[in-house]
Design an enzyme around this catalytic site. Structure first.
Site, PDB file in Angstrom:
ATOM      1  N   ASN A 231       0.851  -1.185   0.000  1.00 52.92           N
ATOM      2  CA  ASN A 231       0.000   0.000   0.000  1.00 52.92           C
ATOM      3  C   ASN A 231       0.892   1.242   0.000  1.00 52.92           C
ATOM      4  O   ASN A 231       1.805   1.352   0.829  1.00 52.92           O
ATOM      5  CB  ASN A 231      -0.853   0.032   1.278  1.00 52.92           C
ATOM      6  CG  ASN A 231      -1.539   1.376   1.479  1.00 52.92           C
ATOM      7  OD1 ASN A 231      -2.515   1.685   0.821  1.00 52.92           O
ATOM      8  ND2 ASN A 231      -1.004   2.195   2.387  1.00 52.92           N
ATOM      9  N   GLU A 232       0.636   2.139  -0.919  1.00 53.16           N
ATOM     10  CA  GLU A 232       1.395   3.395  -0.968  1.00 53.16           C
ATOM     11  C   GLU A 232       2.878   3.119  -0.702  1.00 53.16           C
ATOM     12  O   GLU A 232       3.475   3.674   0.228  1.00 53.16           O
ATOM     13  CB  GLU A 232       0.813   4.432  -0.005  1.00 53.16           C
ATOM     14  CG  GLU A 232      -0.612   4.797  -0.381  1.00 53.16           C
ATOM     15  CD  GLU A 232      -1.206   6.008   0.335  1.00 53.16           C
ATOM     16  OE1 GLU A 232      -0.567   6.535   1.257  1.00 53.16           O
ATOM     17  OE2 GLU A 232      -2.317   6.420  -0.049  1.00 53.16           O
TER      18      GLU A 232
ATOM     19  N   GLU B 125      -8.103   3.694  -3.154  1.00 58.21           N
ATOM     20  CA  GLU B 125      -8.421   4.636  -2.075  1.00 58.21           C
ATOM     21  C   GLU B 125      -8.886   5.922  -2.725  1.00 58.21           C
ATOM     22  O   GLU B 125      -8.126   6.559  -3.464  1.00 58.21           O
ATOM     23  CB  GLU B 125      -7.215   4.916  -1.168  1.00 58.21           C
ATOM     24  CG  GLU B 125      -6.961   3.822  -0.173  1.00 58.21           C
ATOM     25  CD  GLU B 125      -5.865   4.157   0.842  1.00 58.21           C
ATOM     26  OE1 GLU B 125      -5.710   5.335   1.219  1.00 58.21           O
ATOM     27  OE2 GLU B 125      -5.164   3.208   1.241  1.00 58.21           O
TER      28      GLU B 125
ATOM     29  N   GLN C 111     -13.434   5.701   3.955  1.00 53.65           N
ATOM     30  CA  GLN C 111     -13.484   4.308   4.342  1.00 53.65           C
ATOM     31  C   GLN C 111     -14.913   3.959   4.750  1.00 53.65           C
ATOM     32  O   GLN C 111     -15.732   4.837   4.889  1.00 53.65           O
ATOM     33  CB  GLN C 111     -12.506   4.043   5.471  1.00 53.65           C
ATOM     34  CG  GLN C 111     -11.063   4.343   5.104  1.00 53.65           C
ATOM     35  CD  GLN C 111     -10.063   3.848   6.166  1.00 53.65           C
ATOM     36  OE1 GLN C 111     -10.413   3.224   7.154  1.00 53.65           O
ATOM     37  NE2 GLN C 111      -8.813   4.177   5.936  1.00 53.65           N
TER      38      GLN C 111
END
Ligand code: AHR
Length: 528
Positions: free
Chosen positions: A198-199, A333, A381
């Site tokens: 992630n990232e 995201e 989220q």
């Protein structure tokens, strides 16, 4: 018929703010090309994201078996019921930045034996590990969604990731499967999507694109048989990231020379993209979630509209490496990020308003208009964090304006996207100039056309003629989300002001649909 239209419009005006009632409507035209069907709208663009962060998991989803809050095996039933209603297709978990600290073994087996950790990604809060892999899979089973596991690349290893997948997917007779069975679930799971980090340019390892591309190749060799791999995420408009990943990791090279492929099977099935909306382009100066003025409204919509450019330009890079469009873009995201509670900044909890609904509608329209490339998206989220779908307060729960948009838009899931041509004036405020309307359309299995229309203008309703090419129009109906205030929001102690209402300002006249949508609104039309 026109007179009837005007009468109907008068009936519906209470939907709009007093200022809007006085404003001249925007005149516009939409042509829906039912004669030029496009790609299937992948239901996975309606995906969600859950991270161990603030009250996202603990309280938001997991209350524990002994809680007075009604639950099934520790998972709160009110949240499950609300999520079932909108057909959530998949959920990304356990992070986010938390996922890059996650060690799955801490959160399996008897609850009493699980170690309590520290969530160093988010405020050093205690992490009880009460909600682990099997609780996550139970939650998905209850809401009817698929898993998208985010693998820890920054502080994990290929071996740890492989062991996790074997634990979840191995047959009960295998060692990892036997362990899972001893924890109460004999039947192997399927894990259709696996995010490799992630990232990884940030909290996921602080890597260069080149370095991550090479790491990704290593993970592919270990994980490729378990599910569709999603390469970690370009940051917003970092097109160079996407380019470098495709150049270095798309194929398995025989030599260091990129063109000497030994296989033309792509090693990347999906490429991630992360993009958040605030008012303006400065992370450090965020708009308040409520009580903002039209300047913040306009700047936030301006930033949200940048998703169009980002998707188009990442897709253009992908087109060069993958003209057959085998690789999907996964916007795993996305959402709004407003100023958070200064008392607990790491909780990332915010109120969401009509502005969030308009941004959700606009963004989903962009994804659907790029259905040929955007095959997955995960709103950040799901519960109690950022642009949440649901907020909880103790035993109370409410659904947000964003939830209502997902509810209206669920008719698009799995539909065939239809190109839409729009002629509309701009919405102008200060330096911001944007098309006042955002639209997308699809045809469902039963033949009905669904047209979603977002009116960005907070003052002016939009009077629209909808012309459908290639399909006769005999009837139409619609529902809209709007409210008098731009920051209208639900409250635990009051009736929800943003529940979608039937739109009465529409009529079919000589085969065309005439519709007026309120100022600052999200509308879903069904056209037959
Ligand atoms: O969604 C909150 C955080 O935003 C995630 O943990 C991270 O991936 C992103 O920067």
């Amino acid at each position: 018929m026109k007179t009837v239209m005007h009468l109907l419009l008068a009936l519906v005006l209470p939907l709009a703010a007093p200022a809007s009632a006085a404003a001249q409507p925007i005149d516009s035209r939409i042509v829906v090309r039912a004669d030029q069907p496009g790609a299937r709208i992948d239901p996975n663009i309606y995906g969600q994201f859950v991270e161990h962060l603030g009250r996202g998991v603990y309280e938001g989803i997991w209350v524990g078996r002994d809680s007075p809050i009604p639950n099934v095996r520790g998972i709160r039933s009110d949240v499950v019921a609300a999520l079932r209603k909108i057909r959530v297709p998949l959920v990304r978990w356990p992070g986010g930045c938390f996922g890059e600290l996650y060690h799955w073994r801490d959160a399996v087996g008897p609850q009493a034996e699980r170690p309590v950790g520290v969530n160093t990604a988010w405020g050093d809060e205690p992490e009880t590990n009460a909600f682990g892999s099997l609780e996550f899979m139970d939650f998905l089973g209850q809401i009817g969604a698929q898993p998208f596991l985010s693998i820890n690349v920054a502080s994990g290893s290929p071996a740890e990731a492989q062991a996790w997948l074997q634990y979840l997917t191995g047959p009960a007779g295998s060692g990892p499967g036997r362990l899972r069975a001893s924890h109460g679930h004999a039947e192997p799971f399927k894990i259709p999507f696996i995010g490799v980090g992630n990232e990884t340019w940030g909290c996921g390892g602080n890597m260069t694109a080149e370095y991550y591309a090479d790491i990704y190749r290593q993970y592919v060799s270990v994980l490729k048989s378990y599910g569709t791999l999603v390469a970690a995420d370009a940051n917003s408009d970092d097109y160079g990231w996407t380019e470098t990943l495709l150049k270095r990791a798309l194929y398995r090279h025989a030599t260091a020379t990129p063109l000497a492929y030994i296989s033309k099977n792509p090693q990347i099935s999906m490429l991630g993209l992360h993009f958040y909306v605030f008012a303006g382009n400065d992370w450090t100066r965020k708009s308040p979630a409520v009580g903002f003025g039209e300047a913040d409204w306009a700047m936030a919509l301006d930033r949200a509209q940048r998703m169009e450019d980002m998707v188009s330009r990442h897709a253009a890079v992908m087109d060069r490496y993958d003209p057959e469009r085998r690789i999907g873009l996964s916007v795993n995201e996305w959402g709004t990020w407003w100023a958070t509670d200064p008392a607990r900044p790491s909780n990332l909890q915010q109120q969401t308003t009509l502005r969030d609904a308009v941004i959700a509608g606009l963004t989903l329209n962009i994804f659907q208009n790029h259905a040929e490339r955007v095959r997955m998206a995960n709103l950040a989220q799901m519960v109690n964090v950022l642009q949440a779908m649901i907020l909880t307060r103790g035993e109370q729960m409410l659904v947000t304006p964003t939830y209502h948009v997902f509810d209206l838009y669920q008719v698009h899931q799995g539909g065939t996207s239809l190109p839409v041509q729009l002629s509309a004036p701009d919405y102008v405020f200060g330096d911001v100039k944007l098309p006042a309307l955002s639209v997308s359309a699809s045809r469902g299995e039963g033949g009905a056309i669904h047209l979603s229309i977002v009116n960005l203008d907070p003052q002016r309703p939009a009077r629209i003629v909808v012309d459908v090419r290639g399909q006769a129009v005999s009837a139409a109906s619609g529902r809209a989300i709007t409210a008098p205030a731009i920051d209208a929001r639900p409250d635990f102690d009051a009736a929800d002001p943003l529940v979608p209402v039937a739109l009465r300002t529409l009529a079919v006249e000589q085969g065309a649909l005439h519709v007026t949508v309120p100022a600052k609104s999200v509308t879903m039309l069904e056209i037959r």
